[in-house]
Write an enzyme that holds these catalytic residues in place. Structure first.
Site, PDB file in Angstrom:
ATOM      1  N   HIS A   1       2.796   2.977  -9.013  1.00  0.00           N
ATOM      2  CA  HIS A   1       2.598   1.529  -9.208  1.00  0.00           C
ATOM      3  C   HIS A   1       3.820   0.909  -9.887  1.00  0.00           C
ATOM      4  CE1 HIS A   1      -1.375   1.906  -7.681  1.00  0.00           C
ATOM      5  NE2 HIS A   1      -1.869   2.555  -8.710  1.00  0.00           N
TER       6      HIS A   1
ATOM      7  N   ASP B   1       0.830  -1.216   0.000  1.00  0.00           N
ATOM      8  CA  ASP B   1       0.000   0.000   0.000  1.00  0.00           C
ATOM      9  C   ASP B   1       0.866   1.269   0.000  1.00  0.00           C
ATOM     10  OD1 ASP B   1      -2.248   1.517   0.041  1.00  0.00           O
ATOM     11  OD2 ASP B   1      -2.826   1.056   2.106  1.00  0.00           O
TER      12      ASP B   1
ATOM     13  N   LEU C   1      10.900 -20.702  -4.642  1.00  0.00           N
ATOM     14  CA  LEU C   1       9.845 -19.886  -4.032  1.00  0.00           C
ATOM     15  C   LEU C   1       8.521 -20.016  -4.798  1.00  0.00           C
ATOM     16  CD1 LEU C   1       9.173 -17.327  -2.129  1.00  0.00           C
ATOM     17  CD2 LEU C   1       9.673 -15.973  -4.174  1.00  0.00           C
TER      18      LEU C   1
HETATM   19  C1  FPP Z   1      -2.082   0.142  -3.294  1.00  0.00           C
HETATM   20  O1  FPP Z   1      -1.574   1.462  -3.322  1.00  0.00           O
HETATM   21  C2  FPP Z   1      -1.485  -0.622  -4.377  1.00  0.00           C
HETATM   22  C3  FPP Z   1      -2.190  -1.162  -5.424  1.00  0.00           C
HETATM   23  C4  FPP Z   1      -3.649  -1.039  -5.557  1.00  0.00           C
HETATM   24  C5  FPP Z   1      -1.512  -1.878  -6.523  1.00  0.00           C
HETATM   25  C6  FPP Z   1      -0.315  -2.698  -6.142  1.00  0.00           C
HETATM   26  C7  FPP Z   1       0.431  -3.030  -7.372  1.00  0.00           C
HETATM   27  C8  FPP Z   1       1.766  -3.029  -7.492  1.00  0.00           C
HETATM   28  C9  FPP Z   1       2.702  -2.818  -6.373  1.00  0.00           C
HETATM   29  C10 FPP Z   1       2.414  -3.233  -8.810  1.00  0.00           C
HETATM   30  C11 FPP Z   1       2.138  -4.555  -9.433  1.00  0.00           C
HETATM   31  C12 FPP Z   1       2.872  -5.656  -8.815  1.00  0.00           C
HETATM   32  C13 FPP Z   1       2.992  -6.865  -9.403  1.00  0.00           C
HETATM   33  C14 FPP Z   1       3.678  -7.977  -8.692  1.00  0.00           C
HETATM   34  C15 FPP Z   1       2.466  -7.112 -10.757  1.00  0.00           C
HETATM   35  P1  FPP Z   1      -2.601   2.684  -3.495  1.00  0.00           P
HETATM   36  O2  FPP Z   1      -2.725   2.963  -4.956  1.00  0.00           O
HETATM   37  O3  FPP Z   1      -3.888   2.351  -2.810  1.00  0.00           O
HETATM   38  O4  FPP Z   1      -1.832   3.837  -2.767  1.00  0.00           O
HETATM   39  P2  FPP Z   1      -2.474   5.036  -1.949  1.00  0.00           P
HETATM   40  O5  FPP Z   1      -3.265   4.443  -0.813  1.00  0.00           O
HETATM   41  O6  FPP Z   1      -1.280   5.796  -1.478  1.00  0.00           O
HETATM   42  O7  FPP Z   1      -3.315   5.825  -2.917  1.00  0.00           O
END
Ligand code: FPP
Length: 233
Positions: free
Chosen positions: A30, A13, A124
């Site tokens: 992201h 997050d 893994l």
């Molecule tokens: C939450 O941060 C994160 C996500 C919804 C997406 C997570 C995806 C990745 C880390 C990249 C893809 C990874 C792989 C392995 C393919 P948020 O957008 O909710 O952040 P915020 O709360 O600060 O707005």
């Protein structure tokens, strides 16, 4: 140091906030988050973790703006394309859990190929939760169970019930990490986290480094897990 965590689950997050702090579009957060995931995967193997589950896209994330949804779907496709051969060469077995029927057929095919190519690997296990919701998973299992059991046999063990979940092989989570200062489970792996230790950190996911991982694993080493039994110390 010898770490005890076998199954690590991570709620990655803070990508959006990381990007905002730098005046960048969310997708940049992201992208940087995907790099942090790559580092985590490498480190997991070195630190004795055998199962790593990453929350990459929740069932609720479908409600984000269209552009962000499309960016996140694109990022998964790109990730698989760029990383598959290196993951495979490093013995990583890829799994994906979630409602994949909602994805474009081409992305579904890409996922199935990645899973099939790596299915015999012995290193893994990397499980990516995508279009995933914990409640939906349990409900889906119940529906499948009802359909299958002709005699409505209520004598069912937890072990048997597990067979109906997305990944029957998935072991219980030892440690669940959530970054960015939020302290919620957000519908992640509800069945498997029954006795997980929880670790929250203020670090935003794109900044999550090797040292941050080691801090979490060291913290876990110090915890006493009772699993509901009486304390022995
Ligand atoms: C939450 O941060 C994160 C996500 C919804 C997406 C997570 C995806 C990745 C880390 C990249 C893809 C990874 C792989 C392995 C393919 P948020 O957008 O909710 O952040 P915020 O709360 O600060 O707005």
């Amino acid at each position: 140091m010898q770490y005890k965590v076998k199954h690590l689950a991570v709620i990655m997050d803070g990508n959006g906030r990381w990007a905002k702090q730098r005046g960048l579009p969310r997708i940049e957060g992201h992208r940087k988050g995907a790099e942090a995931a790559r580092l985590l995967i490498q480190n997991s193997h070195n630190f004795g973790i055998t199962y790593l589950t990453l929350y990459a896209f929740s069932a609720e994330n479908w409600n984000r703006p269209k552009q962000e949804v499309s960016d996140l779907l694109g990022l998964l496709g790109l990730y698989l394309k760029q990383e598959l051969s290196s993951l495979h060469n490093n013995g990583v077995r890829i799994k994906v859990i979630g409602d994949l029927s909602l994805l474009e057929p081409s992305l579904q095919r890409q996922i199935h190929d990645a899973v099939n190519i790596t299915c015999d690997n012995k290193g893994l296990t990397l499980c990516v939760a995508f279009s995933y919701g914990g409640r939906a998973e349990i409900l889906r299992a119940c529906k499948a169970l009802i359909q299958k059991s002709s005699n409505h046999n209520l004598e069912m063990s937890e072990l048997e019930f597990r067979q109906y979940l997305y990944d029957p092989e998935m072991p219980d989570v030892d440690l669940l990490i959530r970054t960015s200062g939020e302290r919620r489970i957000s519908n992640f792996l509800l069945w498997y986290i029954a006795y997980a230790e929880l670790y929250f950190t203020d670090i935003l996911w794109p900044d999550f480094s090797t040292i941050d991982l080691q801090n979490a694993l060291e913290d876990f080493n110090l915890r006493t897990r009772n699993f509901g039994f009486a304390r022995t110390e």
